[in-house]
Design a protein around this motif. Structure first.
Motif, PDB file in Angstrom:
ATOM      1  N   GLY A   1       0.862  -1.564   0.216  1.00  0.00           N
ATOM      2  CA  GLY A   1      -0.100   0.402   0.221  1.00  0.00           C
ATOM      3  C   GLY A   1       0.818   1.873  -0.116  1.00  0.00           C
TER       4      GLY A   1
ATOM      5  N   LYS B   1      -3.792   0.258   4.247  1.00  0.00           N
ATOM      6  CA  LYS B   1      -5.309   0.345   4.048  1.00  0.00           C
ATOM      7  C   LYS B   1      -5.845   1.977   4.293  1.00  0.00           C
ATOM      8  CE  LYS B   1      -5.707  -3.728   4.103  1.00  0.00           C
ATOM      9  NZ  LYS B   1      -6.477  -4.847   2.989  1.00  0.00           N
ATOM     10  N   ASN B   2      -6.900   2.312   3.110  1.00  0.00           N
ATOM     11  CA  ASN B   2      -8.105   3.623   3.099  1.00  0.00           C
ATOM     12  C   ASN B   2      -8.169   4.063   4.747  1.00  0.00           C
ATOM     13  OD1 ASN B   2      -7.340   3.743   0.460  1.00  0.00           O
ATOM     14  ND2 ASN B   2      -9.434   2.824   0.141  1.00  0.00           N
TER      15      ASN B   2
END
Length: 253
Positions: A146, A187-188
């Motif tokens: 990511g 992650k977002n």
């Protein structure tokens, strides 16, 4: 008469409901105050620990580091005067001093929270893995998934790095492990940190809760990170942290 009794019963019920709500509110306020007090204690303890680590790091760099630097320079000068039969042994000793100086500098930086903030969380973890591999105690690997720019909170980065550092320290001291893997998964909405070793493990429910385990859990609680430690005897240990991103708080240690 019946109307009066109904009115009295209604008043009694309303009074009971009122006082019950008030009691519940007082209990809730008390719990919230206790939680805030405990959080403040944890935050203060961490600030004291960080300041202590920073002082130790600076002392290592400024005092012992300076002594090793002088010793390294003197040995470089002496190297010109050493007779050939002793040349190889002297060179090996000089290299040990040089390597010790390099390791000391790396250690002092990993203890200093200002350096961690300037480097950033991921770079600090990378340097810790590099330092661990140089010691040749075990094989350490870092896996990144990511976009690291999703995580920008410098205060929380120090706390998360200390948790990673504590796990690594426990692995080196107690686990008798051959390998260690650190995974950073961006992650977002949150960062997932997974650390695992292939050491001898322990029974989490039966082991004495030492300062290391308590510190990791307290630090995770302070930043609202889910803390999940799993270990089985002879099967290694794994830690998963799920940290929700939050805004920079601008606090300084």
């Amino acid at each position: 008469m019946i109307g009066v009794l109904l009115l009295i019963c209604t008043l009694i019920i309303l009074i009971f409901i009122f006082f019950n709500k008030r009691k519940n509110k007082l209990l809730l306020d008390k719990i919230e105050r206790e939680q805030a007090f405990q959080e403040e204690i944890s935050k203060t303890q961490i600030e004291i620990q960080e300041q202590t680590l920073k002082n130790i790091g600076q002392e290592l760099h400024d005092n012992i580091g300076q002594l090793l630097s002088v010793a390294n320079m003197q040995m470089s000068i002496m190297n010109m005067q050493i007779q050939e039969p002793l040349k190889e042994q002297f060179t090996e000793t000089k290299n040990v001093v040089k390597e010790s100086l390099s390791e000391l500098r790396a250690l002092s930086k990993s203890l200093n929270s200002d350096v961690i903030v300037n480097r950033g969380f991921q770079k600090s973890v990378e340097n810790e893995i590099t330092r661990l591999n140089k010691l040749q105690i075990l094989s350490a690997e870092l896996e990144i998934v990511g976009d690291e720019t999703l995580f920008t909170n410098s205060e929380d980065s120090i706390i998360l790095f200390r948790i990673v550092q504590e796990f690594i320290s426990n692995t080196v001291k107690y686990a008798s492990a051959a390998s260690l893997l650190v995974s950073l998964i961006y992650k977002n909405e949150h960062l997932i940190i997974e650390i695992s070793d292939d050491g001898k493990g322990f029974e989490v429910n039966s082991v004495e809760k030492g300062a290391g385990l308590i510190n990791m859990k307290n630090r995770a609680d302070l930043i609202n990170a889910d803390f999940n430690l799993h270990s089985v005897s002879k099967e290694g240990t794994k830690l998963q942290l799920k940290y929700p991103y939050r805004e920079e708080t601008k606090l300084k240690f």
